[in-house]
Motif scaffolding. Structure first.
Motif, short mmCIF file in Angstrom:
data_model
loop_
_atom_site.label_atom_id
_atom_site.label_comp_id
_atom_site.label_asym_id
_atom_site.label_seq_id
_atom_site.Cartn_x
_atom_site.Cartn_y
_atom_site.Cartn_z
N GLY A 16 -0.50 6.37 -0.03
CA GLY A 16 -0.95 6.55 1.35
C GLY A 16 0.04 5.99 2.36
O GLY A 16 0.93 5.22 2.01
N THR A 17 -0.16 6.34 3.62
CA THR A 17 0.77 5.94 4.68
C THR A 17 0.74 4.45 5.00
O THR A 17 1.66 3.95 5.64
N LEU A 18 -0.31 3.74 4.58
CA LEU A 18 -0.38 2.29 4.81
C LEU A 18 -0.14 1.47 3.56
O LEU A 18 -0.15 0.24 3.59
N ASN A 19 0.10 2.12 2.41
CA ASN A 19 0.26 1.38 1.16
C ASN A 19 1.46 0.44 1.20
O ASN A 19 1.44 -0.60 0.56
N ASP A 20 2.47 0.76 1.99
CA ASP A 20 3.64 -0.12 2.07
C ASP A 20 3.27 -1.50 2.63
O ASP A 20 3.96 -2.48 2.37
N ALA A 21 2.17 -1.60 3.37
CA ALA A 21 1.73 -2.90 3.89
C ALA A 21 1.26 -3.82 2.76
O ALA A 21 1.15 -5.03 2.95
N LEU A 22 1.00 -3.25 1.60
CA LEU A 22 0.55 -4.03 0.44
C LEU A 22 1.66 -4.23 -0.58
O LEU A 22 1.39 -4.58 -1.73
N HIS A 23 2.91 -4.06 -0.18
CA HIS A 23 4.02 -4.17 -1.14
C HIS A 23 4.13 -5.56 -1.77
O HIS A 23 4.66 -5.70 -2.86
N LYS A 24 3.61 -6.58 -1.11
CA LYS A 24 3.63 -7.93 -1.68
C LYS A 24 2.35 -8.26 -2.44
O LYS A 24 2.22 -9.34 -3.00
N ALA A 25 1.39 -7.34 -2.44
CA ALA A 25 0.11 -7.57 -3.11
C ALA A 25 0.19 -7.12 -4.57
O ALA A 25 1.05 -6.33 -4.94
N ARG A 26 -0.74 -7.61 -5.37
CA ARG A 26 -0.80 -7.21 -6.78
C ARG A 26 -1.93 -6.21 -6.95
O ARG A 26 -3.08 -6.50 -6.63
N PHE A 27 -1.60 -5.03 -7.45
CA PHE A 27 -2.60 -4.00 -7.74
C PHE A 27 -3.45 -4.47 -8.92
O PHE A 27 -2.93 -4.76 -9.99
N VAL A 28 -4.76 -4.55 -8.70
CA VAL A 28 -5.68 -4.98 -9.76
C VAL A 28 -6.18 -3.77 -10.54
O VAL A 28 -6.28 -3.82 -11.76
N GLY A 29 -6.49 -2.69 -9.83
CA GLY A 29 -6.96 -1.49 -10.50
C GLY A 29 -7.84 -0.64 -9.63
O GLY A 29 -8.16 -0.99 -8.49
N LYS A 30 -8.23 0.50 -10.19
CA LYS A 30 -9.16 1.39 -9.49
C LYS A 30 -10.57 0.86 -9.71
O LYS A 30 -10.93 0.47 -10.82
N VAL A 31 -11.34 0.82 -8.64
CA VAL A 31 -12.71 0.31 -8.68
C VAL A 31 -13.59 1.16 -7.77
O VAL A 31 -13.10 1.92 -6.95
N ASP A 32 -14.89 0.98 -7.93
CA ASP A 32 -15.88 1.65 -7.08
C ASP A 32 -16.69 0.60 -6.34
O ASP A 32 -16.86 -0.52 -6.81
N THR A 33 -17.27 1.03 -5.21
CA THR A 33 -18.22 0.17 -4.51
C THR A 33 -19.57 0.28 -5.19
O THR A 33 -19.81 1.18 -6.00
#
Length: 128
Positions: A16-33
């Motif tokens: 997505g167009t804002l995913n670069d704002a999370l470049h320092k974050a660690r992806f945990v995984g796909k989840v649901d609400t």
């Protein structure tokens, strides 16, 4: 540094167009609400999640571990005015920070309920 979890369900997801704002974050995984939300498209530009007491749906997204300064300095300043930071419930009963639709914008022009469309990416694919 203290880490928090951040649930994303729109432009901050992978690709997505804002995913670069999370470049320092660690992806945990796909989840649901948890099934306690309505999901809206705002002018087909970004989605908005809103809690409800009845008639809720599960909304798919991604979970990240992120430092507060990344939220403050990189992600939150780029979020649209129609959204606000809040705490949501995930399908497993845990909580997470997430951007949520401000109630005052739910009836604004260009806001469409897409709760039954299977999430943001599925909705976007159906409009093309």
């Amino acid at each position: 540094m203290a880490l928090v979890t951040m649930f994303v369900n729109g432009q901050a997801m992978s690709g997505g167009t804002l995913n670069d704002a999370l470049h320092k974050a660690r992806f945990v995984g796909k989840v649901d609400t948890a099934p306690t939300y309505r999901f809206f498209s705002v002018r087909d530009e970004f989605p908005g999640l809103h809690p409800v007491t009845t008639g809720g749906f599960v909304v798919p997204g991604e979970l990240y571990e992120v430092e507060y300064d990344v939220l403050r300095d990189e992600l939150l300043p780029r979020e649209p005015k129609e959204l606000e930071l809040g705490v949501i419930e995930l399908a497993d009963g845990s909580g997470s920070l997430s951007m949520r639709m401000r109630e005052s914008y739910l009836t604004a022009t260009g806001v469409t309920d897409i709760s039954d469309r299977g999430g943001w990416l599925t909705y976007l694919a159906s409009t093309r």
